[in-house]
Design an enzyme around this catalytic site. Structure first.
Site, short mmCIF file in Angstrom:
data_model
loop_
_atom_site.label_atom_id
_atom_site.label_comp_id
_atom_site.label_asym_id
_atom_site.label_seq_id
_atom_site.Cartn_x
_atom_site.Cartn_y
_atom_site.Cartn_z
N SER A 112 0.82 -1.18 0.00
CA SER A 112 0.00 0.00 0.00
C SER A 112 0.87 1.25 0.00
O SER A 112 2.01 1.24 0.44
CB SER A 112 -0.89 -0.01 1.24
OG SER A 112 -0.08 0.11 2.39
N VAL A 115 2.48 2.41 3.37
CA VAL A 115 3.42 1.50 4.02
C VAL A 115 4.52 1.09 3.01
O VAL A 115 5.64 1.56 3.08
CB VAL A 115 2.70 0.24 4.59
CG1 VAL A 115 3.71 -0.77 5.09
CG2 VAL A 115 1.76 0.65 5.72
N CYS A 116 4.14 0.28 2.07
CA CYS A 116 5.13 -0.33 1.20
C CYS A 116 5.84 0.71 0.33
O CYS A 116 7.04 0.62 0.09
CB CYS A 116 4.46 -1.40 0.35
SG CYS A 116 3.62 -2.62 1.40
N VAL A 117 5.10 1.69 -0.15
CA VAL A 117 5.71 2.73 -0.98
C VAL A 117 6.42 3.77 -0.10
O VAL A 117 7.58 4.09 -0.32
CB VAL A 117 4.65 3.42 -1.86
CG1 VAL A 117 5.25 4.60 -2.63
CG2 VAL A 117 4.04 2.40 -2.82
#
Lengths: 205, 205, 205, 205, 205, 205, 205, 205
Positions: A112, A115-117
């Site tokens: 997401s 978070v991930c980005v």
């Protein structure tokens, strides 16, 4: 923050946790808008020959495999399966792959967004990279989370961008050889543009 | 209004003015949502073998050619180029093609919803047909126009529907031979479903 | 359409394809709003002792198991696993279970609203039942599909409703024994109401 | 409700309280969208030669004069200044002007939708007219009021419509002499269409 | 459904559960929009001398007292405190008060729209009354619940309306004695109109 | 602004005026979205063992008690009842509790975002802390107030964040012991994720 | 940008072009939300005794008189009628009035946000003041213009704020004498809060 | 970033790819809002005598000719047809035209915002210009792309603005000779203002 532009020679693409399970949680855009932007970015990476690093989390678990629209267009991109690190920048293999590209400009997208980005993007800025977060080729749980993620990344020195702007900045001039592929990519994934070209061709006869 | 259900044997599809120029005026949905619904409906018509009649207005003029996603999937469908009639039901060739299908249930979509779709739909109801207007595979200038068009058609006895409901009603039972094509169609054009299947396949191993 | 009200004695609940996989495609409401409405309806069925029939589609496939919030509250409700019928009304076992309830008023919810709910609801109306479609405890792919589904069901004689209205109509009078359970249900799943009660209790000391 | 279509021979236009002061309360659409729809409808009335009756309320008071875009295009339309009647149908002069048109189909627009338009529309239905309420060429205080006004009028037998649909139904066939004026009208007030034509002309060379 | 209009002589107002606690759950409009509409309706009832019946539920409990904007304007209206009935029509005292008004047209508003308003409205239609539900002077938990409540009430023969339309229909002609009070009411609670009048007065000097 | 990440060892949580009365004024998100985010954050604080300081305003007055979802998960967190200070940072006991945690990173949430959260957050930045404002676990009166509050806090050096990002940054690696609790927390309060896991478990068999 | 807080001793209020005519162009919020925020701010200025400077543009022309809700609460505030300057800071009388307040913190609101507010705010920052722009007590033509105006002002060093935050920062502690007036102000103009207090008072008995 | 204001003497206007084909892809505003803002800006450039440079991309191809509303008002502005450069700043002729204006403040608008506007704007900042991006007189594919484009430009030192603010800043004082033209421009393209003036004129008599 560098003012140098994105070019096919200075940029790499990082696709973080674009997995089938996670993607079904994306609600900050409609799913068709999200999916078409992801595919547009994947084709951009391919046609400009950008080194691309893919990474996944719990790929054999609920998060699912990488989106087929990514692996279909980028079958040779390395895929780093992280055994547990949420921030891909904490995974040495992933960072090694990024370093191997030799690029100092990183184009990041994923699921997401917050978070991930954002985690990768902020860490990469700290590590001295010039980082672009592709918001429409990323996705998250709702519009508010997206807005907060953009605000946090901008505050941290990440450049927010969208996939068409990435492609256009890389192309720079329509007369370069990649122009035809870009026009086809935009025709397919920015569909008004495909309609525009079809109308024009018909009018020209 | 008949209570009989849509089946591959009792229904025909009418695609009205889905042209590249007109489609760039569609703003009641995002363009990717509209285009993917149109393609989903076109594939539905194809895989269920529904007789399909395409009609256009000013095709050699600004309205442009039929959307390639339609002609690509339905290359053999007759295309009635109307010389001027706005309501396709006023064109004898078009009505003749509809009558030739022998079907009494008509699934109508097009651009724009309140003109090209609503006019045909209301006329067909008057002519004794049972008519379904596929709202998401149709498009118009803004959300308000869409809302008013739905209200007018419902008032006139047209059944409002969306493309997935059309396909599901035609399929009726997943065990029928068309099930595999429908699953692929939904996987591509209702993209969460494609992600769901990919996740499941991966989990099954 | 009957004007008789919903009572614990005349109504049954049908939960159609509320499965974990399908539920991740719900985008006509936020996921927390959808999930809390589903649980509110499940608790309503339980506390009013309404006969409830659950049915699933491709439960061992990608659509996934019934939502745990349903099975947790209604562990003894029969679950009819349909081998392929999209419209649950086409499955004889399902209809038999419905008939076994002896109720003529059917409260239907499910995923997706325009297919799984609408098909059952319209068929049940044809079969002579008085049918209520619980829109917020149902879900579908986007707001437009929801709007079209409501319009089609209303046109076909289905009554649109939401879970709090179902519960309130069943309760009829707060002094009936089920009142306490309903207050707790609303306190949990219409969370402003829980806050209101907590504030009141504190003020009373 | 008649199924006969709108024609230049069977329809009249009623413009109710489209005044400069009242128009500044319009918030169910953006003001540019409202104003351009009003002008589109006024030009439609003009180019199809539809008898048009204008009426105002408190024109010398705060409600202000008729919108200049109306009087500019329809300088000869009678303007009935109502001394106090809210429902224009209660004003004998207004009704006399309507009757004088000899038309049985009335196209009504105005400000506000739920009062000035709905009252006239519902009264005209009672008086035996076939009535069309042009929602986008009307305006009101917010989106909710618009939605409720549409629902009430549909319930009362008024047909909801938008200005482009009115014009298209009147034109019926682009080859009729009014076609050029309509194309110009749409080019100006449905601006995507003007862009489309300009692009086409340029491509043709 | 009667076509007779609302007049000060044929209509009564029913205000159902407009209580301070319940009102804090209203989210289908902004709170300022809801509160100003309620006050606009209360003033309308007062200035037209409409018989008004107020009813409450759990007034000594969490639902709280009647909104002060109501009791302030209508201090003499009877207030029926229901000991438990959710549908006020089930309370004999309430129905007796309604009957005592001798009016056959009932203007209903309250919180929440889908329970307190819809239940009373549908029951009153069954009892032979002509019923108007004032949607903007009512409130509920979110926009979807509002939309479903409107659809259910329209289906059941209730007329949807908003407070300005109620007041305008009662006034009928601005020259009647109540006109001044209505202008002041609208000036305060449809605030653009107050601005309009103030601007006009200033321009007149 | 520090670039150090949030860890269970360097961060504390401040929950400011999450009270039942105030929470019923929250309209920048739906209430279910707000409540589930608050509970997600509370469980995060608990499972990572973060020192947490709760503070209230007029707790014995209209603002009401602390949300039960907070006290239920964090029964041992100190609660500073402020006798009047609006900015909790003005209350010496509160600041003393914060200092007692020994943490320099503060994760702040509360109602309302622009007052209770922003005031504390900006004061803490001035006092040398690194401050994160959890926007979705906070609430305020409408979307505009939220947007302005975010802009003001970002301008003042506060980091905007959402609860899932807080939890993910604390977890850092799914293999750490807190991973199971986090997965359960996300499964419950980011409900798509719970559905995803349930689907996966079922597919694995 | 100063970190000092707003106090009744260090702040002045500037109300710029809050005129009846201009206010009818406000569409970035609903009119009731805008008007109630303006009145909340005016009462705040009054009860905290903040020096207030009002200025108008074309007051005898179409822009109209100052909003009565302002002049009613602040009858003694100086009103600088600007003969032509769009940016009030260009008017020497206005600046003189501002300087006369002796305050270095300026709380600015007006119509329109991007012109009347932003121009004054940016000029005051240049002149060395610490400036707060009250977004909800200001208004402009649509949401996009509001968003752009906020972005431009934040970029230029203006602090964005809303009226409740202004009032709360001035109050600082509810025990100060102004607390009662503020509670009444919030009760009236943040209406959920009035409901909350009324519910509490009733529960206390 | 300079604090100097925009004046008719220090500013130039750059209109980038405002072409009929591209404009039909604009969906971040309604088309009427976009078109009226473009025309408002074009008239502003004209009436203040601002040097204006127009540039196009693929003008003889699908992107189409310059919008007639631009060329109509600015027939003498130079038009640089770029043979392929996406960023107009890469075209020496364009930059030469900009330099020829001798202005250091550049007001940029175009289609699309995130490519054609943002690229020129960021490059011009790098080249030492003070750059204003006119967001409402620019357009792009959807609201998200607009939001990201604004964030990126603000981060890069571009000032976001809207057309009315540009015009007002240039006018500075309504008594300057350009005031009449500006009032007419605003009356036409900020239509509430036209209504306001018309109401005032009528009231004055």
């Amino acid at each position: 923050m560098s003012n140098e532009r994105l070019t096919p020679e200075n940029a790499a693409v990082l696709l973080v946790d674009h997995q089938t399970g996670l993607s079904n949680g994306v609600q900050d855009q409609s799913v068709p808008e999200f999916m078409t932007a992801v595919e547009g970015l994947a084709k951009t990476a391919k046609s400009f020959g950008l080194p691309t690093v893919i990474t996944t989390s719990a790929e054999d678990g609920p998060n699912g495999p990488v989106l087929p629209v990514i692996t279909g267009h980028l079958p040779d991109a390395p895929v780093i399966q992280r055994p547990g690190e949420i921030n891909a920048w904490d995974n040495a293999d992933f960072v090694a792959e990024v370093e191997k590209t030799g690029r100092k400009k990183l184009i990041v997208a994923g699921v997401s967004t917050e978070v991930c980005v954002a985690f990768v993007a902020l860490s990469a800025v700290q590590a001295g990279y010039d980082v672009y977060a592709v918001i429409d080729a990323s996705g998250t749980w709702n519009k508010l989370v997206q807005e907060v993620a953009i605000a946090r990344m901008v505050q941290g020195g990440v450049k927010p961008i969208t996939w068409v702007a990435v492609a256009a900045e890389l192309q720079a001039d329509w007369r370069k050889p990649t122009g035809q592929a870009l026009a086809e990519n935009m025709g397919a994934h920015l569909p008004f543009y495909g309609n525009l070209i079809a109308s024009f061709m018909a009018a020209k006869g």
